[in-house]
Scaffold this motif. Structure first.
Motif, PDB file in Angstrom:
ATOM      1  N   ILE A  85      39.995  47.446  42.097  1.00 32.92           N
ATOM      2  CA  ILE A  85      39.834  45.995  42.043  1.00 32.92           C
ATOM      3  C   ILE A  85      41.216  45.378  41.893  1.00 32.92           C
ATOM      4  O   ILE A  85      41.895  45.598  40.876  1.00 32.92           O
ATOM      5  N   PRO A  86      41.693  44.649  42.887  1.00 36.51           N
ATOM      6  CA  PRO A  86      43.031  44.052  42.779  1.00 36.51           C
ATOM      7  C   PRO A  86      43.055  42.965  41.718  1.00 36.51           C
ATOM      8  O   PRO A  86      42.068  42.270  41.486  1.00 36.51           O
ATOM      9  N   LEU A  87      44.203  42.833  41.074  1.00 33.47           N
ATOM     10  CA  LEU A  87      44.358  41.774  40.092  1.00 33.47           C
ATOM     11  C   LEU A  87      44.476  40.437  40.804  1.00 33.47           C
ATOM     12  O   LEU A  87      45.244  40.293  41.758  1.00 33.47           O
ATOM     13  N   PRO A  88      43.726  39.445  40.378  1.00 37.36           N
ATOM     14  CA  PRO A  88      43.802  38.123  41.021  1.00 37.36           C
ATOM     15  C   PRO A  88      45.179  37.487  40.842  1.00 37.36           C
ATOM     16  O   PRO A  88      45.893  37.770  39.874  1.00 37.36           O
ATOM     17  N   HIS A  89      45.553  36.639  41.779  1.00 37.54           N
ATOM     18  CA  HIS A  89      46.772  35.857  41.644  1.00 37.54           C
ATOM     19  C   HIS A  89      46.487  34.680  40.706  1.00 37.54           C
ATOM     20  O   HIS A  89      45.529  33.943  40.906  1.00 37.54           O
ATOM     21  N   ALA A  90      47.317  34.546  39.692  1.00 32.71           N
ATOM     22  CA  ALA A  90      47.192  33.426  38.762  1.00 32.71           C
ATOM     23  C   ALA A  90      48.369  32.491  39.009  1.00 32.71           C
ATOM     24  O   ALA A  90      49.418  32.593  38.370  1.00 32.71           O
ATOM     25  N   ARG A  91      48.204  31.593  39.963  1.00 32.41           N
ATOM     26  CA  ARG A  91      49.321  30.731  40.369  1.00 32.41           C
ATOM     27  C   ARG A  91      49.579  29.614  39.364  1.00 32.41           C
ATOM     28  O   ARG A  91      50.664  29.053  39.315  1.00 32.41           O
ATOM     29  N   SER A  92      48.581  29.260  38.581  1.00 32.90           N
ATOM     30  CA  SER A  92      48.765  28.250  37.543  1.00 32.90           C
ATOM     31  C   SER A  92      48.465  28.884  36.191  1.00 32.90           C
ATOM     32  O   SER A  92      47.766  29.891  36.103  1.00 32.90           O
TER      33      SER A  92
ATOM     34  N   HIS B  24      44.038  30.148  27.368  1.00 27.82           N
ATOM     35  CA  HIS B  24      42.902  30.061  26.450  1.00 27.82           C
ATOM     36  C   HIS B  24      43.222  31.019  25.299  1.00 27.82           C
ATOM     37  O   HIS B  24      43.301  32.233  25.525  1.00 27.82           O
ATOM     38  N   PRO B  25      43.414  30.543  24.072  1.00 27.74           N
ATOM     39  CA  PRO B  25      43.857  31.421  22.987  1.00 27.74           C
ATOM     40  C   PRO B  25      42.976  32.647  22.777  1.00 27.74           C
ATOM     41  O   PRO B  25      43.492  33.758  22.618  1.00 27.74           O
ATOM     42  N   ARG B  26      41.659  32.504  22.780  1.00 27.43           N
ATOM     43  CA  ARG B  26      40.780  33.661  22.587  1.00 27.43           C
ATOM     44  C   ARG B  26      40.588  34.458  23.864  1.00 27.43           C
ATOM     45  O   ARG B  26      40.224  35.633  23.802  1.00 27.43           O
ATOM     46  N   GLY B  27      40.818  33.849  25.024  1.00 32.36           N
ATOM     47  CA  GLY B  27      40.589  34.508  26.302  1.00 32.36           C
ATOM     48  C   GLY B  27      39.833  33.584  27.237  1.00 32.36           C
ATOM     49  O   GLY B  27      39.144  32.660  26.798  1.00 32.36           O
TER      50      GLY B  27
ATOM     51  N   SER C  73      47.779  38.718  29.513  1.00 32.23           N
ATOM     52  CA  SER C  73      48.126  38.120  30.799  1.00 32.23           C
ATOM     53  C   SER C  73      46.899  37.509  31.466  1.00 32.23           C
ATOM     54  O   SER C  73      45.770  37.994  31.305  1.00 32.23           O
ATOM     55  N   ALA C  74      47.136  36.446  32.235  1.00 28.20           N
ATOM     56  CA  ALA C  74      46.038  35.785  32.942  1.00 28.20           C
ATOM     57  C   ALA C  74      45.405  36.677  34.004  1.00 28.20           C
ATOM     58  O   ALA C  74      44.170  36.718  34.115  1.00 28.20           O
ATOM     59  N   PRO C  75      46.168  37.431  34.835  1.00 26.84           N
ATOM     60  CA  PRO C  75      45.520  38.247  35.865  1.00 26.84           C
ATOM     61  C   PRO C  75      44.522  39.259  35.326  1.00 26.84           C
ATOM     62  O   PRO C  75      43.432  39.425  35.882  1.00 26.84           O
ATOM     63  N   VAL C  76      44.867  39.965  34.229  1.00 25.97           N
ATOM     64  CA  VAL C  76      43.936  40.964  33.715  1.00 25.97           C
ATOM     65  C   VAL C  76      42.706  40.300  33.115  1.00 25.97           C
ATOM     66  O   VAL C  76      41.595  40.850  33.184  1.00 25.97           O
ATOM     67  N   GLN C  77      42.850  39.120  32.538  1.00 28.13           N
ATOM     68  CA  GLN C  77      41.672  38.420  32.031  1.00 28.13           C
ATOM     69  C   GLN C  77      40.728  38.040  33.172  1.00 28.13           C
ATOM     70  O   GLN C  77      39.509  38.186  33.059  1.00 28.13           O
ATOM     71  N   LEU C  78      41.306  37.562  34.259  1.00 30.07           N
ATOM     72  CA  LEU C  78      40.470  37.180  35.393  1.00 30.07           C
ATOM     73  C   LEU C  78      39.787  38.391  36.019  1.00 30.07           C
ATOM     74  O   LEU C  78      38.683  38.280  36.563  1.00 30.07           O
TER      75      LEU C  78
END
Length: 538
Positions: A212-219, A223-226, A423-428
C-alpha cells in the motif's frame, strides 16, 4: 548560564511548581492566596493542576499558520498554559487575573488519584533485589535515576559541594561511560559469517508486507491525537471508541508520554523482571525510577500481584503481554488481582501488547486487552511495527480504558500537541495497512511454529539444557547449565557460528539462560539449533 541550565533541566524533569499549600483542620492541603498581581484570593478546596502536569483545555485542531499564532506575539487565544503564573507564559498585555485552577473535567476525586496528586512524601522503600552473580549483571550497582534527581532527599547533603563543581552537559540522567561487553567486542572482531538468532527486525526476515503506497500529504493539517480515519482504524482493532485512542511515533514514545502524564521526577513505576531491557532507559530519560518485580516460573511464568512492592511514589505498574522474552500472557485472575492492587494504591496499569497477535496456542485463561476493562485506569500500547511488520513507518498508539479515561486522553492530547511527532502520510495510510496485516501475521505464525518444532527436534532426550515453555511472541528462552556463565555460553556459541542473547540482557533474576529469536528463515534456524544443541551438550 548555570541558573538557566538548572532551570531548563528541572522543567524537563517535571517541575513541581504550583501554588504553595497549608494545612487545615481536616488535614488536607489547601492553596495559599495568590500573589497580588493575580488579583483574587484562592477558592477553598482548589489545588494547582500544575503540581503534577499542566491540565489545560483540549488542544484545538490546528491549521496552517497556527505555529506562528502560538508565538508570544501571535493572536491564538484558545490554548493558554497557565501553570506557575500567567505572565511567564502569555504576553504581558494578555495576562489576566484569576483564581487558581482546580481539577478540570470535574471527575470524582478517586478517578483523579492516578492523574493528579498533591502529596509527594515517599515512604521508606526497599531497594530492588540484586543478583548474586556480579559477572552476569551488566547493570549491577547502577542507579539510572537516583543520581539525576537533584531534589531527592538523599542528595540534599551533597548539593552544596556540587555547586562549586562543573558537570559535563548530558551526563545527568544516563551513564554514558559504560564500555562494550565481551560479546560485543567478540562480534566486532569476528570476520567469518554466523547465523543471527537475535534477529528482531521483521523487514530483514523476508516476510510479506502490505503493498500500500503512502499517500501524498501536500498540505499540513495536524491533529494532535491523530487523523480521524487512523483513530477509527486503531479503535476498531482494539474494539473501543476512537475518542480513547492517541497516536504516537512508536511504542517507546508512548511510554514517554505516559510517564509525562502520570509521574513527577523521582516517582516510580513497577516493571517486570525478566523483561525488555529498554525500560531502564525509558524511565531514566523521564527522571522516573524503574522498580523491578520478579515473575515466577513453575513450568510457566506467573505475575503475583501480592508480591509487588508499592511505595508512596509508585504511579503505575507495567506489564508486557505476552512478555518479551518470556512469551507469557497475562491471565484473567492475574489481571483482576493486579487491578485491585492498582486501585488500592492509586496507580495506573500500563499494558504493552505489541506481540498480542502471535499466540503459540489458544488459552481461555488469557486476559483481553487492558483497555477493554473498566475497573482500573489502564493504557494499552501497540503499533504497526509488530502488528503489520512495518517498524520503518513509525506508528504506535495508546488505547485508554477504565475510570478517568476521557480525562487522561484529554491530557495526552496536550502532550501530543506539544510534539506532533506522527507523520501525516502514515496516518493516512493506517486504515489500509491495518486491514492488510493478515498475510504478514499468517507468515510469521507459520515460521514461529516451524522454528519451535526445529528447536524441540534438536534437543535430544536427557539434554542438559531445556526450552522454557513460551505462550507466544517472537522469542524463545533456554535454560542452560550453570557450568558456564551466560556470557561464556554466548561467546562459545558465537565461536561455533551462532549469535544469541545472554539472559542477563533481560535481567533474569536467577539461573542461567539464553534468549533466541524465532524469526530467522527456517533452514538457517534448523542449522543454528543443531549447532546450539552440540555446544550446550559438550
Amino acid at each position: 548560564m548555570r541558573r538557566v541550565y538548572d532551570t531548563l533541566r528541572r522543567a524537563s524533569c517535571g517541575s513541581t511548581a504550583g501554588l504553595p499549600t497549608r494545612r487545615v483542620r481536616d488535614g488536607r492541603n489547601q492553596p495559599q492566596p495568590q500573589a497580588r498581581h493575580q488579583g483574587r484570593p484562592a477558592r477553598a478546596g482548589s489545588r494547582s493542576s500544575g503540581r503534577v502536569r499542566t491540565a489545560a483545555r483540549p488542544a484545538p485542531r490546528r491549521r496552517r499558520g497556527d505555529d506562528q499564532d502560538r508565538q508570544p506575539g501571535g493572536h491564538h487565544h484558545r490554548l493558554l498554559l497557565l501553570a506557575g503564573g500567567a505572565r511567564r507564559v502569555v504576553p504581558e498585555s494578555e495576562a489576566r487575573p484569576g483564581a487558581p485552577r482546580g481539577p478540570l473535567g470535574r471527575l470524582a476525586a478517586q478517578e483523579l488519584r492516578f492523574l493528579h496528586r498533591s502529596g509527594r512524601a515517599a515512604r521508606s522503600r526497599r531497594g530492588p533485589r540484586r543478583r548474586s552473580h556480579r559477572q552476569q549483571d551488566h547493570r549491577h550497582g547502577r542507579d539510572l535515576v537516583g543520581v539525576a534527581i537533584r531534589r531527592e532527599a538523599a542528595r540534599a547533603a551533597s548539593l552544596a559541594a556540587e555547586r562549586g563543581a562543573r558537570r559535563p552537559a548530558g551526563s545527568v540522567r544516563l551513564d554514558f561511560t559504560q564500555g562494550e561487553n565481551a560479546l560485543a567486542r567478540a562480534l566486532a572482531a569476528r570476520r567469518s559469517p554466523y547465523i543471527d538468532l537475535t534477529l528482531s527486525n521483521p523487514t530483514a526476515a523476508g516476510f510479506p508486507v502490505p503493498s500500500i503506497p503512502l499517500p501524498h500529504a501536500r498540505s499540513y493539517e495536524p491533529h494532535p491525537r491523530g487523523v480521524p480515519a487512523a483513530l477509527e482504524a486503531v479503535a476498531a482493532y482494539h474494539g473501543i471508541q476512537p475518542e480513547r485512542v492517541v497516536l504516537t511515533a512508536s511504542t517507546s514514545e508512548a511510554y514517554s508520554w505516559l510517564f509525562k502524564l502520570l509521574c513527577d521526577a523521582g516517582d516510580e513505576v513497577l516493571v517486570p523482571e525478566p523483561s525488555y531491557p529498554l525500560f531502564g532507559y525509558l524511565t531514566a530519560l523521564e527522571c522516573v525510577r524503574a522498580v523491578p518485580y520478579a515473575l515466577r516460573w513453575d513450568g510457566e511464568w506467573h505475575l503475583e500481584a501480592s508480591a509487588l512492592r508499592f511505595s508512596g511514589r509508585t504511579r503505575a505498574v507495567l506489564v508486557v503481554s505476552p512478555g518479551n522474552p518470556t512469551g507469557a500472557y497475562l491471565k484473567e485472575d492475574e489481571r483482576a488481582a493486579l487491578a485491585s492492587a492498582c486501585r488500592a494504591h492509586g496507580c495506573a496499569l500500563i499494558s504493552d501488547e505489541v506481540f498480542a497477535d502471535f499466540p503459540a496456542f489458544e488459552d481461555r485463561r488469557r486476559a483481553r486487552s487492558a483497555a477493554l476493562y473498566d475497573d482500573v485506569p489502564a493504557f494499552s500500547l501497540s503499533g504497526l511495527s509488530k502488528v503489520a511488520g512495518l517498524p520503518q513507518l513509525k506508528l504506535g498508539w495508546i488505547a485508554a480504558g477504565g475510570p478517568g479515561a476521557g480525562e487522561a486522553v484529554r491530557r495526552l492530547e496536550l502532550i501530543a500537541d506539544t510534539y506532533l511527532s506522527v507523520s501525516a502520510p502514515v496516518q493516512l495510510a493506517a486504515p489500509g495497512l491495518l486491514a492488510a496485516r493478515g498475510p504478514f501475521q499468517r507468515a510469521v505464525q507459520s515460521r514461529l511454529a516451524a522454528n519451535r518444532a526445529a528447536f524441540a527436534a534438536a534437543r535430544g532426550p536427557g539434554a542438559a539444557w531445556d526450552l522454557m515453555r513460551s505462550e507466544g511472541g517472537w522469542s524463545q528462552v533456554l535454560s542452560v547449565p550453570r557450568s558456564r556463565s551466560e556470557e561464556e555460553w554466548a561467546l562459545a556459541l558465537l565461536e561455533a557460528g551462532v549469535l544469541v542473547h545472554p539472559g542477563y540482557f533481560f535481567d533474569f533474576p536467577a539461573g542461567a539462560h539464553l534468549v533466541v529469536s524465532l524469526l530467522p528463515e527456517p533452514v538457517q534456524f534448523a542449522r543454528a539449533a543443531a549447532i546450539l544443541a552440540r555446544v550446550l551438550c559438550a
